[in-house]
Write an enzyme that holds these catalytic residues in place. Structure first.
Site, PDB file in Angstrom:
ATOM      1  N   TYR A   5      34.635  32.450  50.009  1.00 48.10           N
ATOM      2  CA  TYR A   5      35.643  31.568  50.630  1.00 48.10           C
ATOM      3  C   TYR A   5      36.184  32.113  51.947  1.00 48.10           C
ATOM      4  O   TYR A   5      36.876  31.409  52.675  1.00 48.10           O
ATOM      5  CB  TYR A   5      36.799  31.262  49.663  1.00 48.10           C
ATOM      6  CG  TYR A   5      37.611  32.452  49.206  1.00 48.10           C
ATOM      7  CD1 TYR A   5      38.513  33.087  50.039  1.00 48.10           C
ATOM      8  CD2 TYR A   5      37.484  32.921  47.903  1.00 48.10           C
ATOM      9  CE1 TYR A   5      39.262  34.167  49.621  1.00 48.10           C
ATOM     10  CE2 TYR A   5      38.222  34.002  47.459  1.00 48.10           C
ATOM     11  CZ  TYR A   5      39.103  34.623  48.323  1.00 48.10           C
ATOM     12  OH  TYR A   5      39.823  35.700  47.890  1.00 48.10           O
ATOM     13  N   GLU A   6      35.868  33.376  52.251  1.00 49.73           N
ATOM     14  CA  GLU A   6      36.250  33.895  53.569  1.00 49.73           C
ATOM     15  C   GLU A   6      35.264  33.455  54.643  1.00 49.73           C
ATOM     16  O   GLU A   6      35.433  33.769  55.817  1.00 49.73           O
ATOM     17  CB  GLU A   6      36.299  35.432  53.543  1.00 49.73           C
ATOM     18  CG  GLU A   6      37.420  35.982  52.681  1.00 49.73           C
ATOM     19  CD  GLU A   6      37.274  37.471  52.456  1.00 49.73           C
ATOM     20  OE1 GLU A   6      37.531  38.238  53.390  1.00 49.73           O
ATOM     21  OE2 GLU A   6      36.886  37.865  51.336  1.00 49.73           O
ATOM     22  N   SER A   8      41.719  42.125  43.106  1.00 44.65           N
ATOM     23  CA  SER A   8      42.980  41.983  43.865  1.00 44.65           C
ATOM     24  C   SER A   8      44.099  42.864  43.336  1.00 44.65           C
ATOM     25  O   SER A   8      44.429  42.827  42.158  1.00 44.65           O
ATOM     26  CB  SER A   8      43.484  40.542  43.768  1.00 44.65           C
ATOM     27  OG  SER A   8      42.566  39.666  44.326  1.00 44.65           O
ATOM     28  N   ASN A  11      47.200  35.516  35.712  1.00 46.09           N
ATOM     29  CA  ASN A  11      48.014  34.288  35.576  1.00 46.09           C
ATOM     30  C   ASN A  11      47.301  33.378  34.576  1.00 46.09           C
ATOM     31  O   ASN A  11      46.093  33.512  34.362  1.00 46.09           O
ATOM     32  CB  ASN A  11      48.116  33.565  36.929  1.00 46.09           C
ATOM     33  CG  ASN A  11      46.751  33.256  37.501  1.00 46.09           C
ATOM     34  OD1 ASN A  11      46.111  34.122  38.117  1.00 46.09           O
ATOM     35  ND2 ASN A  11      46.270  32.047  37.293  1.00 46.09           N
ATOM     36  N   ALA A  15      40.551  39.868  39.416  1.00 51.25           N
ATOM     37  CA  ALA A  15      41.734  39.155  38.952  1.00 51.25           C
ATOM     38  C   ALA A  15      41.261  37.749  38.587  1.00 51.25           C
ATOM     39  O   ALA A  15      40.468  37.155  39.319  1.00 51.25           O
ATOM     40  CB  ALA A  15      42.751  39.073  40.078  1.00 51.25           C
ATOM     41  N   HIS A  28      34.538  37.702  49.974  1.00 55.82           N
ATOM     42  CA  HIS A  28      34.316  36.522  49.120  1.00 55.82           C
ATOM     43  C   HIS A  28      33.638  35.414  49.907  1.00 55.82           C
ATOM     44  O   HIS A  28      33.766  35.336  51.130  1.00 55.82           O
ATOM     45  CB  HIS A  28      35.667  35.996  48.605  1.00 55.82           C
ATOM     46  CG  HIS A  28      36.475  37.012  47.880  1.00 55.82           C
ATOM     47  ND1 HIS A  28      37.204  37.978  48.538  1.00 55.82           N
ATOM     48  CD2 HIS A  28      36.662  37.234  46.559  1.00 55.82           C
ATOM     49  CE1 HIS A  28      37.804  38.758  47.652  1.00 55.82           C
ATOM     50  NE2 HIS A  28      37.492  38.322  46.444  1.00 55.82           N
ATOM     51  N   MET A  80      36.900  33.779  41.550  1.00 62.24           N
ATOM     52  CA  MET A  80      36.147  33.411  42.755  1.00 62.24           C
ATOM     53  C   MET A  80      35.228  34.531  43.225  1.00 62.24           C
ATOM     54  O   MET A  80      34.834  34.557  44.382  1.00 62.24           O
ATOM     55  CB  MET A  80      37.134  33.072  43.879  1.00 62.24           C
ATOM     56  CG  MET A  80      38.156  32.030  43.511  1.00 62.24           C
ATOM     57  SD  MET A  80      39.411  31.898  44.803  1.00 62.24           S
ATOM     58  CE  MET A  80      40.626  30.849  43.993  1.00 62.24           C
ATOM     59  N   SER A  81      34.909  35.447  42.332  1.00 61.71           N
ATOM     60  CA  SER A  81      34.098  36.598  42.759  1.00 61.71           C
ATOM     61  C   SER A  81      33.086  36.947  41.680  1.00 61.71           C
ATOM     62  O   SER A  81      32.738  36.111  40.853  1.00 61.71           O
ATOM     63  CB  SER A  81      35.031  37.793  43.029  1.00 61.71           C
ATOM     64  OG  SER A  81      35.661  38.202  41.836  1.00 61.71           O
ATOM     65  N   HIS A  83      42.660  43.531  49.179  1.00 65.70           N
ATOM     66  CA  HIS A  83      41.305  44.051  49.005  1.00 65.70           C
ATOM     67  C   HIS A  83      41.067  45.187  49.981  1.00 65.70           C
ATOM     68  O   HIS A  83      40.246  45.119  50.866  1.00 65.70           O
ATOM     69  CB  HIS A  83      40.271  42.939  49.164  1.00 65.70           C
ATOM     70  CG  HIS A  83      40.229  42.025  47.996  1.00 65.70           C
ATOM     71  ND1 HIS A  83      39.492  42.289  46.876  1.00 65.70           N
ATOM     72  CD2 HIS A  83      40.879  40.872  47.735  1.00 65.70           C
ATOM     73  CE1 HIS A  83      39.677  41.329  45.979  1.00 65.70           C
ATOM     74  NE2 HIS A  83      40.518  40.454  46.488  1.00 65.70           N
ATOM     75  N   HIS A 125      49.250  33.556  45.224  1.00 67.49           N
ATOM     76  CA  HIS A 125      48.535  34.821  45.451  1.00 67.49           C
ATOM     77  C   HIS A 125      49.465  35.998  45.166  1.00 67.49           C
ATOM     78  O   HIS A 125      49.045  37.031  44.657  1.00 67.49           O
ATOM     79  CB  HIS A 125      48.008  34.852  46.893  1.00 67.49           C
ATOM     80  CG  HIS A 125      47.080  36.005  47.163  1.00 67.49           C
ATOM     81  ND1 HIS A 125      45.899  36.205  46.465  1.00 67.49           N
ATOM     82  CD2 HIS A 125      47.155  37.040  48.053  1.00 67.49           C
ATOM     83  CE1 HIS A 125      45.296  37.298  46.916  1.00 67.49           C
ATOM     84  NE2 HIS A 125      46.041  37.823  47.879  1.00 67.49           N
TER      85      HIS A 125
HETATM   86  N1  HPA Z   1      41.818  30.833  39.590  1.00 66.71           N
HETATM   87  C1  HPA Z   1      40.867  31.323  40.387  1.00 66.71           C
HETATM   88  N2  HPA Z   1      40.870  32.570  40.803  1.00 66.71           N
HETATM   89  C2  HPA Z   1      41.876  33.376  40.407  1.00 66.71           C
HETATM   90  C3  HPA Z   1      42.894  32.910  39.585  1.00 66.71           C
HETATM   91  C4  HPA Z   1      42.863  31.557  39.156  1.00 66.71           C
HETATM   92  O1  HPA Z   1      43.733  31.076  38.412  1.00 66.71           O
HETATM   93  N3  HPA Z   1      43.731  33.972  39.359  1.00 66.71           N
HETATM   94  C5  HPA Z   1      43.212  35.021  40.043  1.00 66.71           C
HETATM   95  N4  HPA Z   1      42.083  34.667  40.672  1.00 66.71           N
END
Ligand code: HPA
Length: 300
Positions: free
Chosen positions: A101-102, A46, A253, A129, A99, A229-230, A77, A265
Site C-alpha cells: 500500500y506504500e 508495527s 485491535n 500487527a 508494504h 496487510m503484510s 516500521h 493507526h
Molecule cells: N486490519 C488490517 N490491518 C491491520 C489491522 C486491521 O484491523 N490492525 C492492524 N493491522
C-alpha cells in the site's frame, strides 16, 4: 516494473558493513565475515521493532543504504537491520518493512527476504500487527499463523519453479516448528506461559484502509481469524528460498465493526508497544527451536 535487483551485491555490501562496524564475529563456528550469515531473520510488525531483553546487539545498518532496498514510509516500521545474538543463535532483525500500500511492487516488498536467504539464514520469523476477526480474542493476544488467505491480488511467483507450487499446497508455515515453539514457550517459567498460544488463519488485504464491517463479516465466513496487510508475500518468497517460516500476529485491535470503536493507526501502535513483551518471548522460543537443517526440497 522495478529495476534489476542484484541480491549478491546487497549481501556483499551488508557483510562489508558488518566487518567494519562489529568488532568480533558473533559465532565461533564462522571464521570470516565474507561468508557470515545469521541463523534466522525476524521481521517485526508495527510498533514492535526494538530488540528484546537478552538479545546482544552487534551492529545496525540503515535499510535505505542497502543497495536496492526500498525505504519504509510508514510510522512504526523503524528503518534498520540489526545483527545480534540470542541464546547462541545469530539473528538479523529486519526493520523497515515496506508494504504494497506504500506503492511498492511485490518484488520490492520481498527483497529483504531474498537477501536474508542469500546470506545463508535457515529460518524466518514474520510478525505483524493484525485485526482480530475471530470472536473472543482481545487486543494483546498473540496468535501463530497456521495458514493464510491471499486477498492482495498479487503474488511474487513470477517465473516460478513448479516445486514451490507443490510446497505451497501443504501450507507455508512450518507446523513442526510451531509445535516446538509452543512447547518451549509453555516451559518458559519466566514468562508464566503455561497456556501456549492460539493458532489461526491470516487474511492479507492490500490496504491501506482498514476493512469495513461488512468486509470483516465476509472474512469470517471465508475462514479468516486475523486480518492484516503484510506477511503473505514475504512468507511465499521465504519458502521458495528454502527458509523455514513461522508467522505470529499480535492482535492490536478487534477488526472493524467488532468493538463499536473506530480503528486508528495510533491504537495499533500503542497495543504493539504495550504487548510486545509476550510476542518477543514467543519469538525467543521460536529462535531457540529452529531446526538445524534446511527444509527438504519438496516436503509435499
Ligand atoms: N486490519 C488490517 N490491518 C491491520 C489491522 C486491521 O484491523 N490492525 C492492524 N493491522
Amino acid at each position: 516494473m522495478t529495476e534489476r535487483f542484484d541480491v549478491q551485491a546487497a549481501c556483499r555490501w551488508i557483510r562489508d558493513q558488518w566487518r567494519e562496524l562489529a568488532h568480533e564475529l558473533p559465532s565461533d563456528g564462522q571464521q570470516d565475515w565474507s561468508e557470515f550469515g545469521p541463523d534466522v531473520g525476524v521481521v517485526l510488525g508495527s510498533g514492535i521493532q526494538f530488540p528484546a531483553d537478552g538479545w546482544t546487539e552487534y551492529c545496525r545498518v540503515a535499510v535505505g543504504d542497502i543497495p536496492g532496498m526500498p525505504s519504509p514510509s510508514v510510522a512504526g516500521h523503524g528503518g534498520e537491520w540489526i545483527l545480534g545474538e540470542v541464546g547462541g543463535s545469530t539473528i538479523l532483525l529486519l526493520g523497515g518493512r515496506v508494504h504494497l500500500y506504500e506503492g511498492y511492487d511485490v518484488e520490492e516488498v520481498v527483497r529483504g527476504i531474498r537477501i536474508l536467504a542469500a546470506l545463508g539464514a535457515r529460518g524466518l520469523i514474520l510478525t505483524n500487527a493484525a485485526g482480530g476477526v475471530r470472536e473472543g480474542w482481545s487486543p494483546g493476544e498473540v496468535v501463530a499463523i497456521e495458514d493464510h488467505i491471499n486477498l492482495q491480488g498479487v503474488t511474487p511467483k513470477v517465473g516460478i519453479d513448479v516445486s514451490s507450487v507443490i510446497r505451497q499446497q501443504t501450507g507455508l508455515f512450518d507446523r513442526d516448528w510451531i509445535d516446538r515453539t509452543e512447547r518451549c514457550y509453555r516451559n518458559d517459567s519466566d514468562a508464566g506461559a503455561t497456556d501456549g498460544f492460539p493458532r489461526g488463519n491470516y487474511a492479507g488485504l492490500p490496504g491501506p484502509t482498514y476493512e469495513t464491517p461488512a468486509e470483516v463479516r465476509m472474512l469470517r465466513k471465508l475462514g479468516a481469524d486475523l486480518v492484516g496487510m503484510s506477511t503473505i508475500q514475504e512468507a511465499m518468497v521465504a519458502v521458495d528460498c528454502r527458509l523455514r517460516v513461522q508467522g505470529f500476529s499480535l492482535v492490536t485491535n478487534l477488526a472493524a465493526g467488532m468493538s463499536g470503536q473506530p480503528l486508528s493507526h495510533e491504537e495499533v501502535m500503542e497495543t504493539g508497544r504495550r504487548s510486545r513483551g509476550r510476542l518477543l518471548r514467543i519469538v525467543d522460543a521460536a529462535i531457540s527451536t529452529l531446526d538445524p537443517d534446511p527444509p527438504p526440497v519438496n516436503p509435499g
